[in-house]
Enzyme design. Structure first.
Site, PDB file in Angstrom:
ATOM      1  N   TRP A  98       0.829  -1.209   0.000  1.00 57.76           N
ATOM      2  CA  TRP A  98       0.000   0.000   0.000  1.00 57.76           C
ATOM      3  C   TRP A  98       0.858   1.252   0.000  1.00 57.76           C
ATOM      4  O   TRP A  98       0.509   2.250  -0.645  1.00 57.76           O
ATOM      5  CB  TRP A  98      -0.979  -0.037   1.182  1.00 57.76           C
ATOM      6  N   ASP A 115      -1.750   6.385   6.250  1.00 61.21           N
ATOM      7  CA  ASP A 115      -2.783   5.439   5.842  1.00 61.21           C
ATOM      8  C   ASP A 115      -2.971   4.484   7.010  1.00 61.21           C
ATOM      9  O   ASP A 115      -2.117   3.650   7.296  1.00 61.21           O
ATOM     10  CB  ASP A 115      -2.332   4.694   4.582  1.00 61.21           C
ATOM     11  N   LYS A 148     -11.904  -2.563   7.169  1.00 62.05           N
ATOM     12  CA  LYS A 148     -11.048  -3.443   7.958  1.00 62.05           C
ATOM     13  C   LYS A 148     -11.335  -3.331   9.453  1.00 62.05           C
ATOM     14  O   LYS A 148     -11.376  -4.332  10.154  1.00 62.05           O
ATOM     15  CB  LYS A 148      -9.579  -3.140   7.672  1.00 62.05           C
TER      16      LYS A 148
END
Length: 361
Positions: free
Chosen positions: A104, A173, A197
């Site tokens: 990511w 993030d 999540k």
């Protein structure tokens, strides 16, 4: 029916607290006496005003946010933020520092490059297959921001503590570990997190942005790509993801009222993680892939002696009601995602199964 539910270790969309699901179920057809489902209520109605304002207030209380911080609910997931962040904060003559700790982070760096925005990769753990979090990093004093990924779902690593950037705002993030622990918010100019999540269903991204960073944003951007647009309209410039926001609100309420806040949530997560890692460290059959000191409390990645055994393990676990243990397709292996909503009973059941599976072999 609850007796038909499995122990869900999926990485995302992931497990939600059972009380939240039950409250959604109970009010789904007639939300707050409106005679409508939450999926039918207008985002301009007082019913939804109460939902989104309560979600903002609870987020601020849980994270200890002062008046400098704005809580937004956007669409496009965390992946859109990879591009929005450099678009907004890397104008002419500006550069940002990025730390690469896996997939990511790599994607965030790629978007800055596509946009031809100046950036420096000041540290990376690629040399050891992203199995650790770098330390002793030299950041640029004139950077517009420092971008990190706080928890890496695929490689199973997590920042145990956050770096000293000499006052440069961190943009993080936090898709997979937001609200799992208290945060030193003064370090952060911005936090963003896909909900699927640790907070809610897919389709919603929470963004928390601080005034001083917001003041540096570019003005000549499309309306839907400017953070100012959503700050000025309380996330309702266009129709927001109403059901997602509603679910997040209920999760926030659960965190406050049933779990007792983020310090208690952190203690619960640390207990779950310690139990699972200690079991694997004491085994010659299961091997955690992340280095000690960098191990995630949200995504426990591990391997078995062979890939064939891993396939057999995952299939057998599924039959026993332990779902979502297959590792990410890019790395293989196994992964147990033990987010906030994953119970101690789920972790205990997993360890019992792992013990029995090893004995069988």
């Amino acid at each position: 029916m609850t007796e038909e539910r499995i122990f869900n270790f999926n990485a995302g969309p992931a497990a939600l607290p059972l009380p939240v699901l039950q409250e959604i179920q109970a009010s789904f057809l007639n939300f707050k006496g409106s005679g409508m489902s939450i999926t039918e209520v207008s985002h301009r109605s007082p019913w939804f005003d109460d939902v989104i304002n309560d979600a903002v207030d609870r987020t601020k209380r849980l994270l200890g946010l002062d008046e400098r911080y704005h809580v937004l609910f956007l669409q496009g997931g965390a992946s859109l933020q990879f591009a929005m962040i450099p678009m907004n904060f890397l104008g002419e003559g500006k550069s940002a520092d990025y730390v690469n700790t896996g997939t990511w982070s790599t994607k965030a760096i790629k978007e800055a490059a596509i946009l031809n925005k100046a950036h420096n990769v000041v540290a990376s753990s690629e040399d050891k297959n992203f199995s650790y979090i770098p330390n002793d990093i030299s950041f640029n004093a004139d950077a517009a921001y420092v971008h990190i990924t706080s928890n890496n779902t695929i490689k199973g690593t997590q920042w145990e503590s956050f770096p000293d950037t000499n006052g440069v705002p961190i943009v993080a993030d936090m898709s997979s570990d937001i609200l799992s622990r208290p945060l030193p918010m003064d370090k952060f100019g911005m936090i963003y997190a896909g909900a699927q999540k640790n907070m809610g269903p897919s389709g919603t991204c929470m963004v928390i942005v601080r005034d001083d960073l917001l003041a540096t944003a570019e003005k000549d951007l499309p309306s839907m790509l400017k953070y100012d647009t959503f700050v000025s309209k309380n996330s309702m410039y266009n129709t927001p993801p109403c059901f997602g926001v509603y679910t997040i609100q209920l999760v926030l309420k659960w965190l406050e009222q049933e779990m007792g806040g983020l310090e208690k949530m952190q203690a619960h997560n640390e207990k779950k993680g310690a139990m699972l890692y200690e079991f694997m460290d004491g085994s010659d059959f299961y091997r955690a892939t992340a280095e000690k000191g960098s191990r995630s409390l949200m995504n426990v990645t591990f391997r078995l002696p062979t890939e064939d055994l891993e396939k057999e393990f995952i299939a057998a676990a599924t039959q026993k009601g332990l779902g979502g243990l297959k590792g990410h397709r890019s790395v293989g292996g196994c992964r147990a995602s033990i987010y906030n909503a994953t119970t101690m009973a789920a972790v205990e059941a997993l360890i019992d199964f792992m013990t029995a599976f090893k004995k069988k072999q």
